[in-house]
Design a protein around this motif. Sequence first.
Motif, PDB file in Angstrom:
ATOM      1  N   ILE A   1       0.844  -1.197   0.000  1.00 30.62           N
ATOM      2  CA  ILE A   1       0.000   0.000   0.000  1.00 30.62           C
ATOM      3  C   ILE A   1       0.878   1.246   0.000  1.00 30.62           C
ATOM      4  O   ILE A   1       0.685   2.172  -0.798  1.00 30.62           O
ATOM      5  CB  ILE A   1      -0.941   0.002   1.225  1.00 30.62           C
ATOM      6  CG1 ILE A   1      -1.963  -1.153   1.127  1.00 30.62           C
ATOM      7  CG2 ILE A   1      -1.663   1.337   1.341  1.00 30.62           C
ATOM      8  CD1 ILE A   1      -2.982  -1.015   0.031  1.00 30.62           C
ATOM      9  N   THR A   2       1.877   1.279   0.898  1.00 28.93           N
ATOM     10  CA  THR A   2       2.797   2.420   0.943  1.00 28.93           C
ATOM     11  C   THR A   2       3.619   2.502  -0.333  1.00 28.93           C
ATOM     12  O   THR A   2       3.890   3.589  -0.848  1.00 28.93           O
ATOM     13  CB  THR A   2       3.740   2.299   2.164  1.00 28.93           C
ATOM     14  OG1 THR A   2       2.944   2.191   3.338  1.00 28.93           O
ATOM     15  CG2 THR A   2       4.643   3.504   2.276  1.00 28.93           C
ATOM     16  N   LEU A   3       4.021   1.349  -0.865  1.00 29.13           N
ATOM     17  CA  LEU A   3       4.790   1.290  -2.108  1.00 29.13           C
ATOM     18  C   LEU A   3       4.009   1.932  -3.253  1.00 29.13           C
ATOM     19  O   LEU A   3       4.554   2.702  -4.044  1.00 29.13           O
ATOM     20  CB  LEU A   3       5.119  -0.162  -2.442  1.00 29.13           C
ATOM     21  CG  LEU A   3       6.111  -0.410  -3.576  1.00 29.13           C
ATOM     22  CD1 LEU A   3       7.494   0.100  -3.197  1.00 29.13           C
ATOM     23  CD2 LEU A   3       6.171  -1.899  -3.909  1.00 29.13           C
ATOM     24  N   MET A   4       2.713   1.648  -3.325  1.00 31.74           N
ATOM     25  CA  MET A   4       1.876   2.254  -4.378  1.00 31.74           C
ATOM     26  C   MET A   4       1.654   3.738  -4.115  1.00 31.74           C
ATOM     27  O   MET A   4       1.650   4.545  -5.045  1.00 31.74           O
ATOM     28  CB  MET A   4       0.528   1.524  -4.462  1.00 31.74           C
ATOM     29  CG  MET A   4       0.602   0.201  -5.200  1.00 31.74           C
ATOM     30  SD  MET A   4      -1.041  -0.504  -5.500  1.00 31.74           S
ATOM     31  CE  MET A   4      -1.342  -1.248  -3.919  1.00 31.74           C
ATOM     32  N   LYS A   5       1.463   4.074  -2.860  1.00 31.09           N
ATOM     33  CA  LYS A   5       1.199   5.472  -2.516  1.00 31.09           C
ATOM     34  C   LYS A   5       2.358   6.368  -2.920  1.00 31.09           C
ATOM     35  O   LYS A   5       2.172   7.517  -3.310  1.00 31.09           O
ATOM     36  CB  LYS A   5       0.931   5.591  -1.016  1.00 31.09           C
ATOM     37  CG  LYS A   5       0.486   6.978  -0.583  1.00 31.09           C
ATOM     38  CD  LYS A   5       0.018   6.977   0.849  1.00 31.09           C
ATOM     39  CE  LYS A   5      -0.489   8.352   1.265  1.00 31.09           C
ATOM     40  NZ  LYS A   5      -1.040   8.359   2.631  1.00 31.09           N
ATOM     41  N   THR A   6       3.575   5.814  -2.838  1.00 28.26           N
ATOM     42  CA  THR A   6       4.768   6.608  -3.153  1.00 28.26           C
ATOM     43  C   THR A   6       5.356   6.259  -4.512  1.00 28.26           C
ATOM     44  O   THR A   6       6.414   6.773  -4.878  1.00 28.26           O
ATOM     45  CB  THR A   6       5.855   6.376  -2.089  1.00 28.26           C
ATOM     46  OG1 THR A   6       6.226   4.988  -2.125  1.00 28.26           O
ATOM     47  CG2 THR A   6       5.359   6.715  -0.707  1.00 28.26           C
ATOM     48  N   ALA A   7       4.676   5.380  -5.252  1.00 27.77           N
ATOM     49  CA  ALA A   7       5.172   4.918  -6.562  1.00 27.77           C
ATOM     50  C   ALA A   7       6.601   4.399  -6.463  1.00 27.77           C
ATOM     51  O   ALA A   7       7.416   4.584  -7.358  1.00 27.77           O
ATOM     52  CB  ALA A   7       5.066   6.025  -7.608  1.00 27.77           C
ATOM     53  N   GLY A   8       6.908   3.757  -5.333  1.00 25.60           N
ATOM     54  CA  GLY A   8       8.213   3.132  -5.151  1.00 25.60           C
ATOM     55  C   GLY A   8       9.332   4.067  -4.760  1.00 25.60           C
ATOM     56  O   GLY A   8      10.485   3.662  -4.684  1.00 25.60           O
ATOM     57  N   ARG A   9       9.016   5.339  -4.465  1.00 28.23           N
ATOM     58  CA  ARG A   9      10.084   6.310  -4.202  1.00 28.23           C
ATOM     59  C   ARG A   9      10.530   6.356  -2.752  1.00 28.23           C
ATOM     60  O   ARG A   9      11.584   6.863  -2.453  1.00 28.23           O
ATOM     61  CB  ARG A   9       9.621   7.713  -4.611  1.00 28.23           C
ATOM     62  CG  ARG A   9       9.650   7.910  -6.108  1.00 28.23           C
ATOM     63  CD  ARG A   9       9.273   9.338  -6.443  1.00 28.23           C
ATOM     64  NE  ARG A   9       9.434   9.572  -7.861  1.00 28.23           N
ATOM     65  CZ  ARG A   9       8.535   9.238  -8.783  1.00 28.23           C
ATOM     66  NH1 ARG A   9       7.420   8.655  -8.398  1.00 28.23           N
ATOM     67  NH2 ARG A   9       8.752   9.478 -10.056  1.00 28.23           N
ATOM     68  N   VAL A  10       9.696   5.876  -1.844  1.00 29.29           N
ATOM     69  CA  VAL A  10      10.012   5.996  -0.426  1.00 29.29           C
ATOM     70  C   VAL A  10      10.266   4.614   0.145  1.00 29.29           C
ATOM     71  O   VAL A  10       9.651   3.641  -0.259  1.00 29.29           O
ATOM     72  CB  VAL A  10       8.854   6.690   0.327  1.00 29.29           C
ATOM     73  CG1 VAL A  10       9.144   6.787   1.810  1.00 29.29           C
ATOM     74  CG2 VAL A  10       8.645   8.090  -0.250  1.00 29.29           C
ATOM     75  N   GLY A  11      11.179   4.517   1.105  1.00 26.70           N
ATOM     76  CA  GLY A  11      11.532   3.242   1.715  1.00 26.70           C
ATOM     77  C   GLY A  11      10.328   2.521   2.276  1.00 26.70           C
ATOM     78  O   GLY A  11       9.319   3.122   2.630  1.00 26.70           O
ATOM     79  N   GLN A  12      10.438   1.196   2.403  1.00 31.90           N
ATOM     80  CA  GLN A  12       9.304   0.366   2.763  1.00 31.90           C
ATOM     81  C   GLN A  12       8.760   0.645   4.165  1.00 31.90           C
ATOM     82  O   GLN A  12       7.615   0.357   4.443  1.00 31.90           O
ATOM     83  CB  GLN A  12       9.682  -1.111   2.679  1.00 31.90           C
ATOM     84  CG  GLN A  12      10.760  -1.539   3.664  1.00 31.90           C
ATOM     85  CD  GLN A  12      11.001  -3.030   3.584  1.00 31.90           C
ATOM     86  OE1 GLN A  12      10.718  -3.664   2.596  1.00 31.90           O
ATOM     87  NE2 GLN A  12      11.527  -3.593   4.648  1.00 31.90           N
TER      88      GLN A  12
END
Length: 721
Positions: free
Chosen positions: A494-505
Motif C-alpha cells: 500500500i505504501t509502495l503504491m502510494k509513493t510509486a516506489g520512491r520511499v523506503g518500505q
Amino acid sequence: MYPTILCEKPKQALTYGQCYDYVKHKDYIEIKPCSTFPKGAKIVWAIGHLAELAPPEKYKEEWKTWTLDTLPMIPDNFQYVISKDKASHFKSVKKHLQDSDEIIISTDPGREGEAIARTLILLSGCSKKPLKRFWCSSMTPNAVRKAFDNLKDARDYTSLFQEAQARAYSDWLIGMNTSRAYTLLMQKKGVKEVFSTGRCQTPLLCLIHQREEEINNFKPERYWEIQGSFSAHEQKYNGKLQNDNQNRFKDKNKAQELVNQLKQGHPYISKVETKTQKNRPPKLHNLSSLQAKINRKYKISPSDVLRTVQSLYDQSLCSYPRTEYQFLPIDEARQLPEILENLSTLEPYKKLIMSKNHEQITDDKHFVDDSKVGDHYALIVTEKVPDLSKLSKEEQLVYDEIARSVIAAHYNDHVYNQTTLITKIEEHEFKSTGKQILDNGWKVVWQDDHNQDDKEDNQQLPKVEENQNVSLIDLLLKEGITKAPKPYSEGQLITLMKTAGRVGQDSEELDSKDLNKYGSLGTEATRSGIIEGLKARKYIIVKKNIVETTFKGKMLVKAVSNTILSSAELTAKWEMYLQKIGEGEKPAKAFIDSSKKLSQKLVEQAIKSSYEWKFDDMVQQIQQEGQIGKCPSCGKAVLARKKFYGCSGYKEGCKFIFSNEYLGKKISETNAKKLLEKGKTGLIKGLKGKNSTFDAYIIFRDKKQGSLTLEFPARKKTTSR
C-alpha cells in the motif's frame, strides 16, 4: 411528483431511510412527506456497478477472437452493458428514475460513487433531469439529515465523473489490448496461460520483483564494530567507536590491533550534550495508513481492512473510509469533544479519555487544517457508540485503531531528554546515547505499539562533566554481517503504491508535497483491489504476510521490461493527470486520446520485443508451479485451480478431479497434498451436516475418479472405576 434518491447499496439506502418516517418496499424505500421532502421521496439503490464497460465483442464481431491482427482494439464510442443477473433490478431503478422530477445522487462520496450514479442516470435516459448531490462523510442520522437539508448542485461534481470515466476507458484500452497481446505472444513461446496486464497492476508487479532481485543479488559482508564498556562514579555504560565507515571495520585484524592499542589509553569525557526532544502524536489515519498499520500489527490484508472499515462506515461508526486526507476541517474538529465523551462510555477508552490533556484540538495544525482537506477528511469515529461485543473481531481491531488515533490527538507530545556522551581514548571517539522520559504523553494510548526503541538508546548514563576521566572496563570486537533488504509485506505494498516506489518500505508519514509532485499508483479506493488482482491472476502469492512473485509473475516482468507498462514513475504521472481531471483542471478527452495512442505503441512494442524473449527455463517452472502431487489415475501432476484440484493430463483423457470445497469447508493445498500422498487429509473442523457441524477426515471414495467421503476420528476409550 417527488425526488428519487439514488444510492450505491441496499444497506446505505436503508440507513438514509431510517433517518425519516419511511416504508420499505421490495425494490425501493418510500420516505413520507416531511420538512426536508415536502412531497416525500423514493430511495433506490445500484448494488455496486450495475453497468460495466462492454467487452470487445459487443463492438465488433471480429474482436471476439483473440488474434494479433485485430489489435489494437479502439472503440469509436465506449458502450456499457448490464449483466444478466442484474437486468431486472436495473429495469426497476430505471423506472423510478424516469418517474421522478429530480434525482438526488447519494452514492458514496467519491470518484467511483459518482461514476456508478452518473452511468445509471445516462443509461436510464435521465441525464437532462434536475440533478442534486448529497455529499456526506458520515452515516450518522444527524449528519445525514443535515446533508439532505443542504444538497449541492450535481454540476459541481461532474469532473469527478469525468475522471472516473477517463480512468475506466484508459484501463479498458490498455488492459484489453496488452493482455491479449502478451497472452498471444506467450502462447507462441509455449506458455498456455492468460497474461492479464494493467496500467497500475503491472508496474506494481515490477516493483515487487525489483525488490526480490535486490535480495537475490545481495552479497553479505562481514564487519566488526568496537564496543567499549566504561565506568563513571561506579556506574557502567556502553559506547560504540565512531569512524568514517558506518562505525564498521571490514578487516578484523586491523580492528583487533586498534582494540589492543586503545586498551592502553586513558578514556575521558570530551562532550556531554542533552537535548529535549518532542514527538508529536501520530497523524490521524487515511485509508492507506490504516491499511498499512493494521496489516503490520495483525497481518490482516489491505482488502480485508477496506472491507472492514467500509462495514463500520455503513454502521455509522466511522467517517468515509476511502479518504486520502489525514487532517480535519475546523467544523468537524469541533465535534470531537462530544465524540470522545460518548467514546468514554466504553471500558477500553474510559481511563484514556479521562486522562487526556486537551479538550479541543481546533488550533492544532498537526491535525486540523481546512487547507489540507478536500471533499473528505481524516478517518475518525463518529458520535455513535458501538456495542463492541456485536462487532466482528476484525471490526473491533479496526475500530480500536481509529478510536485510539483520535484519542491520542488530544494528548501531549511524548517528551524526553536525549543525552549523548562522547568518550575519547586518544583521538578515537565512543558514542553513548540515553533517554530520560519527561512526559510519556500520547504513547500511553498505545502502550505496546510505540515502545520499541533500541535498548542501547535507553541505557542509564552516569552524570559526568566534560574533560572528566572515566574508567575503561573492556573493549570488545562485535562481529556482524550486512543484511539484504527485506521482502515486502502485503501491507507495505500500500505504501509502495502510494509513493510509486520512491520511499523506503518502512516510511509511513509521507510529505504530501512529494506525493503531489511525483504521484502514486492507483487511488485510496483501488490499491487493495490491485493487490487482490495480482493474487487472483497468480502473479504473486502471500505466505505469512510476505509477498513473493510466482514464475508466471517473473515471466511477465521479463516480457514488459523496458516498456511503459513496467514504469511506476510514468504510471504515477498518469494518476496525477487523472487527479487534475477530477479537479476540473485538465480535459478528460486528451487523456483518453493519449491512452488510445499508447495502446497502439504498447502492442507494437510487445510484438517487436517478443522475438528476443527466451523463456525455455521458465516454461518448465511455470508448468510445475501449482503442482500438489501425482494423479492416482495416470501419474501426471495434479494442479491447484481456482475451484478444484485436477489432473494436468485432462487433454489426454484423464478425468481425475475433486473440488477444493467439501461440506462447507475449503480443502487447503496442504490437506490436498496429504490426501494424494497419504489417502486422507488432516482433521478438518467445522464440516457442515444437515443440522450441525462436526470434525472428520476427508478421504477418497473412488481414488481414480476423485470422489470424496469421510472418515471419523476414533472415539477415546474410557475406563470405569
